[in-house]
Design an enzyme around this catalytic site. Sequence first.
Site, short mmCIF file in Angstrom:
data_model
loop_
_atom_site.label_atom_id
_atom_site.label_comp_id
_atom_site.label_asym_id
_atom_site.label_seq_id
_atom_site.Cartn_x
_atom_site.Cartn_y
_atom_site.Cartn_z
N GLY A 258 34.22 8.69 71.74
CA GLY A 258 35.18 9.74 71.36
C GLY A 258 36.36 9.77 72.30
O GLY A 258 36.84 10.83 72.71
N ARG B 138 40.96 10.99 71.72
CA ARG B 138 41.76 12.22 71.92
C ARG B 138 40.93 13.25 72.69
O ARG B 138 39.77 13.00 73.03
CB ARG B 138 42.23 12.79 70.56
CG ARG B 138 41.12 12.94 69.55
CD ARG B 138 41.64 12.94 68.11
NE ARG B 138 40.54 12.89 67.16
CZ ARG B 138 39.86 13.95 66.74
NH1 ARG B 138 40.22 15.14 67.14
NH2 ARG B 138 38.86 13.82 65.91
N ASN C 72 30.56 11.39 74.85
CA ASN C 72 31.46 12.53 74.64
C ASN C 72 31.72 12.79 73.16
O ASN C 72 32.07 13.91 72.79
CB ASN C 72 32.77 12.23 75.39
CG ASN C 72 33.91 13.13 74.95
OD1 ASN C 72 33.95 14.29 75.31
ND2 ASN C 72 34.81 12.60 74.12
N SER D 17 27.39 21.49 75.53
CA SER D 17 28.25 22.64 75.21
C SER D 17 27.53 23.89 75.67
O SER D 17 26.29 23.95 75.67
CB SER D 17 28.47 22.74 73.70
OG SER D 17 28.93 24.04 73.35
N TYR E 240 25.25 23.09 65.31
CA TYR E 240 25.93 22.58 66.52
C TYR E 240 25.12 22.95 67.76
O TYR E 240 24.87 22.12 68.63
CB TYR E 240 27.34 23.18 66.58
CG TYR E 240 28.17 22.72 67.76
CD1 TYR E 240 28.74 21.44 67.79
CD2 TYR E 240 28.43 23.55 68.85
CE1 TYR E 240 29.51 21.02 68.87
CE2 TYR E 240 29.21 23.15 69.93
CZ TYR E 240 29.75 21.87 69.93
OH TYR E 240 30.53 21.47 71.00
N ILE F 254 37.46 24.72 75.39
CA ILE F 254 38.42 23.75 75.93
C ILE F 254 39.49 23.49 74.86
O ILE F 254 39.16 23.22 73.70
CB ILE F 254 37.73 22.41 76.28
CG1 ILE F 254 36.48 22.63 77.16
CG2 ILE F 254 38.71 21.45 76.95
CD1 ILE F 254 36.70 23.17 78.54
P1 NAP Z 1 37.96 16.40 69.56
O1 NAP Z 1 39.30 16.58 70.18
O2 NAP Z 1 37.71 16.88 68.19
O3 NAP Z 1 37.57 14.85 69.68
C1 NAP Z 1 36.35 14.41 69.19
C2 NAP Z 1 36.19 12.95 69.51
O4 NAP Z 1 34.91 12.50 69.03
C3 NAP Z 1 37.26 12.08 68.85
O5 NAP Z 1 37.66 11.08 69.75
C4 NAP Z 1 36.50 11.46 67.68
O6 NAP Z 1 36.96 10.15 67.34
C5 NAP Z 1 35.11 11.34 68.25
N1 NAP Z 1 34.09 11.24 67.20
C6 NAP Z 1 33.75 12.15 66.27
N2 NAP Z 1 32.77 11.68 65.48
C7 NAP Z 1 32.48 10.43 65.92
C8 NAP Z 1 31.55 9.45 65.54
N3 NAP Z 1 30.72 9.62 64.51
N4 NAP Z 1 31.53 8.27 66.22
C9 NAP Z 1 32.37 8.06 67.27
N5 NAP Z 1 33.28 8.98 67.68
C10 NAP Z 1 33.33 10.14 67.02
O7 NAP Z 1 36.84 17.10 70.45
P2 NAP Z 1 36.77 17.47 72.00
O8 NAP Z 1 37.05 18.92 72.13
O9 NAP Z 1 37.52 16.50 72.82
O10 NAP Z 1 35.19 17.30 72.21
C11 NAP Z 1 34.61 16.28 73.00
C12 NAP Z 1 33.18 16.68 73.29
O11 NAP Z 1 33.16 17.92 74.00
C13 NAP Z 1 32.33 16.91 72.04
O12 NAP Z 1 31.03 16.41 72.24
C14 NAP Z 1 32.30 18.42 71.91
O13 NAP Z 1 31.17 18.88 71.21
C15 NAP Z 1 32.28 18.82 73.36
N6 NAP Z 1 32.73 20.20 73.58
C16 NAP Z 1 34.00 20.58 73.26
C17 NAP Z 1 34.37 21.90 73.46
C18 NAP Z 1 35.75 22.41 73.14
O14 NAP Z 1 35.97 23.63 73.21
N7 NAP Z 1 36.71 21.56 72.82
C19 NAP Z 1 33.45 22.82 73.98
C20 NAP Z 1 32.16 22.39 74.28
C21 NAP Z 1 31.82 21.07 74.08
P3 NAP Z 1 37.92 9.87 66.05
O15 NAP Z 1 39.08 10.78 66.18
O16 NAP Z 1 38.26 8.44 66.20
O17 NAP Z 1 37.07 10.17 64.84
#
Ligand code: NAP
Length: 243
Positions: free
Chosen positions: A8, A11, A86, A138, A151, A184
Amino acid sequence: MKTAVVTGASRGIGKALAEMLCKNGFAVALIYKSSGEKADALKTELLKSGFVAECYKADVSKSDEVNAVFEKIQKELGTVSVLINNAGISSQSVFTDITDEMWSEMLGVNLTGVFTCCRAALPDMIKNHSGVIINIASMWGEVGSSCEVHYSAAKAGVIGLTKALAKEVGVSGIRVNAVSPGVIKTDMLSSFSENDLEELRNETPLMRLGTPEDVANAVEFLISEKASFITGQVLSVNGGFVI
Ligand code: NAP
């Protein structure tokens, strides 16, 4: 030069993780699923700064794709010594509206994805008696979130996997930890209105939303020698939202 994998990485938090790993001297494999252009743009930016990075396309929920991509990474960048799981998806739904498909997809990406990547990376780590795995969980996996049961269950699973795997592979010189973010500011919050975000900010004792760099800083510590006696732990990065 050591090799690190970030899933992931196209972005959000994954991008910040990739930048941090490059600054720490790793050759970085950027795994993405759909955002090829964004992953390529990040690679170009990293190469321009003199770093080593390559993009790899794989859906982490599919073990055949993951196995093939890890084989390629091993050939092109070398043995993986750091794996950061991630990649993730999220969605909101009343529990009784969660369909079988929604459940399978949520568990498939967020939990099975961690399993497939750990299983692909571990044989070399075990052989080398060295390696570090960080799983991005998370705070909802710690305390549960209403209307995000699928989730929360997946992320609680990530925490359980982290603790159990740490016990199993510690003897092989491998550390496994989780970083558990709060709110985040990334695309993952794109369905939230400005009002929702303001409420979340007000619920956070440190009175701000987190940044991808806040998460990357915690990961930077956990992969470093300074954390060499830390394994099986969950480091929360949530501004005090969950204490
Ligand atoms: P994001 O901006 O939505 O990015 C998600 C990333 O995961 C993208 O690079 C996407 O790639 C990739 N992805 C999704 N499905 C995939 C798959 N099947 N195989 C490979 N890659 C995949 O999310 P983020 O906020 O950066 O989140 C990153 C991590 O942090 C996640 O595990 C999320 O649950 C965790 N998290 C986030 C938050 C928050 O508030 N943002 C809070 C707690 C935990 P593509 O774009 O190429 O599909």
